[in-house]
Design a protein around this motif. Structure first.
Motif: not given
Length: 104
Positions: A97-104
Motif C-alpha cells: 500500500m502506497a500513501v503519497v502526500t503533497p510537499v508543502e
C-alpha cells in the motif's frame, strides 16, 4: 469516514501488477499494488512524500541507492524526488500500500 477492507481488494494478474487507487484526494492518495512473484515496480521519482507499507509477502524495496528487504507490516518512508520502487523477488507474492502526500 471511509473504511477500506484490503482483503477484498487484493488481486493478482500473471502478466502485470494489479493497481487499485483506494483514495485520490488532493491532500493524500492511497494505492494498493499486488505483485506476483518475479514482478517489479521499477524505480521512479515523484515530487511527493511517500510511505510504502508491506501488507503481505516479502520483497526488496528500493529507495535512492539503498535496497531494503522487508516483509509484512513494515513501512518505508521516502522523501520527494528520491527514486523508489519494489520487487517481489523473494519467491512469493507481494502486496504494497502506497500513501503519497503533497510537499508543502
Amino acid at each position: 469516514m471511509e473504511v477500506i477492507d484490503l482483503k477484498k481488494l487484493i488481486k493478482f494478474y500473471p502478466d502485470k501488477i494489479s493497481r487499485e487507487m483506494l483514495s485520490d484526494k488532493p491532500e493524500m492518495r492511497v494505492a494498493l499494488m499486488c505483485l506476483e512473484a518475479g514482478q517489479a515496480l521499477q524505480p521512479h521519482k515523484a515530487p511527493l512524500r511517500l510511505m510504502m507499507y508491506c501488507v503481505e509477502g516479502k520483497g526488496t524495496f528500493i529507495v535512492g541507492d539503498e535496497e531494503i528487504v522487508a516483509d509484512e507490516k513494515t513501512a518505508i518512508l521516502c522523501d520527494p524526488l528520491v527514486p523508489h520502487g519494489f520487487r517481489a523477488d523473494k519467491g512469493e507474492r507481494l502486496v504494497v500500500m502506497a500513501v503519497v502526500t503533497p510537499v508543502e
